[in-house]
Design an enzyme around this catalytic site. Structure first.
Site, PDB file in Angstrom:
ATOM      1  N   GLY A 114       8.673   4.063   0.284  1.00  0.00           N
ATOM      2  CA  GLY A 114       9.313   4.968   0.552  1.00  0.00           C
ATOM      3  C   GLY A 114      10.736   4.880   0.386  1.00  0.00           C
ATOM      4  O   GLY A 114      11.243   3.690   0.196  1.00  0.00           O
ATOM      5  N   GLY A 115      11.548   5.871   0.980  1.00  0.00           N
ATOM      6  CA  GLY A 115      12.746   5.759   0.776  1.00  0.00           C
ATOM      7  C   GLY A 115      13.519   4.733   1.648  1.00  0.00           C
ATOM      8  O   GLY A 115      14.561   4.006   1.578  1.00  0.00           O
ATOM      9  N   ASP A 148       8.463  15.855   7.512  1.00  0.00           N
ATOM     10  CA  ASP A 148       8.023  15.499   5.939  1.00  0.00           C
ATOM     11  C   ASP A 148       6.617  15.532   5.997  1.00  0.00           C
ATOM     12  O   ASP A 148       5.758  14.654   5.223  1.00  0.00           O
ATOM     13  CB  ASP A 148       8.406  14.211   5.719  1.00  0.00           C
ATOM     14  CG  ASP A 148       8.457  13.823   4.188  1.00  0.00           C
ATOM     15  OD1 ASP A 148       8.389  14.947   3.457  1.00  0.00           O
ATOM     16  OD2 ASP A 148       8.516  12.944   3.942  1.00  0.00           O
ATOM     17  N   LYS A 192       5.270  -1.847   8.289  1.00  0.00           N
ATOM     18  CA  LYS A 192       6.100  -1.126   7.685  1.00  0.00           C
ATOM     19  C   LYS A 192       7.706  -1.852   7.781  1.00  0.00           C
ATOM     20  O   LYS A 192       8.036  -2.157   8.755  1.00  0.00           O
ATOM     21  CB  LYS A 192       6.396   0.204   7.885  1.00  0.00           C
ATOM     22  CG  LYS A 192       7.545   1.155   7.310  1.00  0.00           C
ATOM     23  CD  LYS A 192       7.409   2.606   7.656  1.00  0.00           C
ATOM     24  CE  LYS A 192       8.406   3.247   6.671  1.00  0.00           C
ATOM     25  NZ  LYS A 192       8.321   4.745   6.960  1.00  0.00           N
ATOM     26  N   VAL A 228       5.458  -0.360   3.027  1.00  0.00           N
ATOM     27  CA  VAL A 228       4.184  -0.639   3.548  1.00  0.00           C
ATOM     28  C   VAL A 228       3.229  -1.642   3.276  1.00  0.00           C
ATOM     29  O   VAL A 228       3.031  -1.449   2.006  1.00  0.00           O
ATOM     30  CB  VAL A 228       3.508   0.697   4.065  1.00  0.00           C
ATOM     31  CG1 VAL A 228       2.429   0.561   4.964  1.00  0.00           C
ATOM     32  CG2 VAL A 228       4.503   1.851   4.592  1.00  0.00           C
ATOM     33  N   ILE A 233       0.592  -1.348  -0.200  1.00  0.00           N
ATOM     34  CA  ILE A 233      -0.071  -0.070   0.043  1.00  0.00           C
ATOM     35  C   ILE A 233       0.814   1.228   0.055  1.00  0.00           C
ATOM     36  O   ILE A 233       0.196   2.464  -0.139  1.00  0.00           O
ATOM     37  CB  ILE A 233      -0.867   0.183   1.244  1.00  0.00           C
ATOM     38  CG1 ILE A 233      -0.104  -0.275   2.591  1.00  0.00           C
ATOM     39  CG2 ILE A 233      -2.308  -0.870   1.239  1.00  0.00           C
ATOM     40  CD1 ILE A 233      -1.184   0.112   3.696  1.00  0.00           C
TER      41      ILE A 233
END
Length: 646
Positions: free
Chosen positions: A20-21, A134, A40, A25, A17
């Site tokens: 990221g870096g 962020d 995650k 997830v 879903i």
């Protein structure tokens, strides 16, 4: 990286879903509790990197201490042989980014509700000693109750500790939502930086856009954030209430000190909702209801088509048997009249231009080819007598002002002609293509999570729609975008991939000061300076009470450079002297940092660091060198002395 369908320490992975870096997830099921959760998982290439593992743990700790509405809950942190991951609450709903893509912008009451909710959650995080760093629409989810929930604390900083891990192989924050101070250096941010990001989010939900053009390069966007004047939101959305607009503009002040002192202060200045309770931000978008039957227009079209079919059959049977065809009074209906007999719904233009097809998938004209259909099939003669070989032209001719060009007026047979062909199948839907280039070439292309190849390439036969495109290259930052594809069209995507930053870990023993390009750097709890730097040359200086170390380091994209200077270590060396182009010179005096240590040839045991060595002898010009003493250095050190002029 685990795949959907795998079981990880009692959690069945159902779907990806988010990426990221730092990791991926998954939507997962806790098999023991039969509960849907989110996992995650740290990226495999970072799992062996202690800095990134530590950052991953810091994110889990940051989330775990934020037990409040509006912030995603963390349940546990797990470490197994397969992966390091943490388990958190699964939010069933779209991100704010998705909502804005669908709707463009929110109505002012909804935008106000969003802003109040986000400020409440951010204020709680700050009060708990956590910065997000962020904040952006993709990190704000809308739950089933229409409430905003903040997630992804991957760059979070815990203010109460020294665990300020600033290094990452990916961009530190998202450029378009950075504060001016964050653009200048991540280590400089505080709570005011998060408030600036909230201001950008508020501006976007009120106007449908950011206060600058985000389509340019990272440098252009960063310069706009630092230097450009932002137009008021009412420039693009006049209905924005002045009180809300002023709070947004204050949140977007270039000077952190000019922003509201905290999230609660900003929220207090916002207008109070008219209702006693906060209204939900959004009702989750309801998908279109499934088509369980024909619409009213489709039923009408089907009835008209059936009637025409029966009339044609009747006329054909009577004509074949030599019986007269019954007629109706009045002039013959025209082609246009027959088409209009089926009420035109949303696709009436299609029905008129292509009368043989309608929304039901059935022919409204009994499947007959219009080029061969006779007028008697739907326009019986006005005479009760059986038709002859040469029927009365006046009886068969359609009305002059109602017959469209190209309509058939042939009625020589007096009976319905049999169809020559079956109904034409619907045409194949037009497909499109995406041509992908990148600078530099050789980036891996993933389309909707599927690896396609490397740039440059063209992806053909794509059904019209929107696709998620990810370009990745080991030494450059990944770029992700959504690409619309239309039928019979080729969309060209040609991004420039910025170089991936390098990571440095620098330290001194005993503790000292580290400067990078002249700027002092704050160490972490373990005494190391950890930072990400742009590829290229950098000047690094490390000082301690026992010495100094200076060097220029050229960093490659994605490189990790580690160096700890131990000023307590000693290195064996030697110093000799000789006349320029001549024989050795014994008994020349040797000094180190001004202290006499012996005479040539002289063996030395020097501490690591920069040392200034000077060699002198009567009748010769002294020679001096600043030497960087380190293990493995070249030895002996040879000094050439030129004779003094007579």
């Amino acid at each position: 990286m685990p795949d959907p369908g795998d079981v990880l320490d009692g959690y069945r992975l159902n779907a990806v879903i988010g990426r990221g870096g730092m990791g991926t997830v998954y939507r997962a099921t806790d098999q023991a509790l039969e509960k849907t959760v989110a996992l995650k998982v740290i990226a495999p290439h970072l799992a062996d990197d202690p800095t990134f593992v530590r950052r991953f743990r810091e994110e889990a700790k940051a989330l775990a201490r934020l037990d409040a509405d509006g912030i995603v809950d963390v349940y546990t942190l797990r470490e197994t042989e397969e992966a390091l991951f943490f388990v958190m609450e699964h939010i069933e709903g779209p991100s704010l980014q998705t909502v804005l893509r669908r709707r463009g912008r929110l109505e002012p009451p909804q935008a106000l509700s969003l802003l109040r909710q986000v400020l409440t959650a951010v204020g709680h995080a700050h009060a708990s000693g956590v910065l997000h760093r962020d904040l952006k629409p993709s990190n704000i989810l809308i739950d089933a109750d229409g409430q905003a929930v903040i997630t992804d604390f991957g760059l979070a900083k815990i203010l109460a500790s020294d665990a300020d891990l600033t290094a990452t192989h990916d961009q530190l924050g998202t450029v378009a939502y950075m504060s001016p101070e964050q653009v200048k250096g991540l280590r400089n941010v505080d709570t005011a930086s998060d408030l600036f990001a909230v201001g950008l989010i508020a501006y976007e939900v009120l106007t449908g856009q950011l206060p600058f053009d985000r389509s340019g390069t990272d440098f252009v966007v960063q310069r706009a954030i630092v230097d450009a004047s932002f137009p008021p939101p009412s420039t693009y959305a006049p209905e924005v209430p002045p009180a809300v607009e002023q709070v947004v503009l204050d949140l977007l002040s270039k000077d952190p000190a000019a922003r509201p002192p905290d999230a609660q202060a900003a929220r207090t200045r916002l207008p109070i909702p008219q209702t006693a309770d906060e209204e939900p931000l959004l009702t989750p978008d309801t998908p279109p209801a499934p088509d369980v039957g024909f619409t009213a227009w489709q039923w009408a079209g089907l009835a008209a088509g059936t009637l025409l079919m029966l009339m044609g059959t009747y006329a054909g049977v009577r004509g074949t048997l030599g019986l007269p065809i019954l007629s109706t009074a009045g002039p013959a209906p025209s082609e246009t009249t027959r088409t209009a007999a089926t009420p035109a719904g949303p696709s009436s233009a299609e029905q008129k231009s292509t009368p043989e097809a309608n929304d039901t998938g059935l022919s409204s004209r009994t499947g007959q080819d219009p080029s061969t259909e006779t007028s008697s099939s739907v326009n019986p003669s006005s005479s009760d007598e059986a038709p002859s070989d040469e029927s009365d032209p006046s009886a068969a001719a359609p009305s002059e002002d109602s017959t469209p060009p190209g309509a058939s007026t042939d009625n020589t047979s007096g009976a319905t002609s049999a169809p020559d062909d079956e109904p034409s199948p619907p045409p194949e839907p037009a497909t499109g293509a995406i041509t992908v280039r990148s600078s530099p070439d050789g980036a891996t292309v993933r389309l909707n999570e599927q690896t396609i190849g490397r740039t440059p390439l063209t992806i053909d036969d794509l059904a019209p729609g929107t696709y998620r495109l990810l370009l990745d290259r080991n030494d450059h930052r990944a770029q992700e975008t959504t690409v619309p594809v239309a039928g019979n069209d080729t969309t060209v995507v040609s991004p420039t991939l910025p170089p991936r930053p390098a990571v440095v870990r620098l330290g001194a023993r005993p503790d000292g000061t580290v400067r990078i390009d002249g700027t002092p750097q704050a160490p972490t709890a373990d005494g190391l300076v950890v930072d990400s730097l742009s590829p290229g040359p950098h000047q690094i200086t490390i000082t301690s009470t026992l010495g100094r170390w200076a060097m220029e380091v050229t960093l490659d994209p994605g490189e990790t450079y580690e160096r700890t200077i131990d000023f307590t270590e000693r290195v064996e060396s030697a110093v000799t002297a000789r006349a320029t182009g001549g024989p050795p010179l014994p008994n020349a005096t040797v000094t180190v940092n001004g202290d006499t240590v012996g005479y040539t040839p002289q063996r030395l045991r020097l501490r690591v660091g920069e040392r200034t060595i000077r060699v002198m002898k009567d009748g010769y010009i002294p020679a001096e060198q600043t030497v960087r003493v380190e293990p493995g250095m070249e030895t002996p050190l040879v000094f050439e002395l030129a004779p003094e002029p007579e």
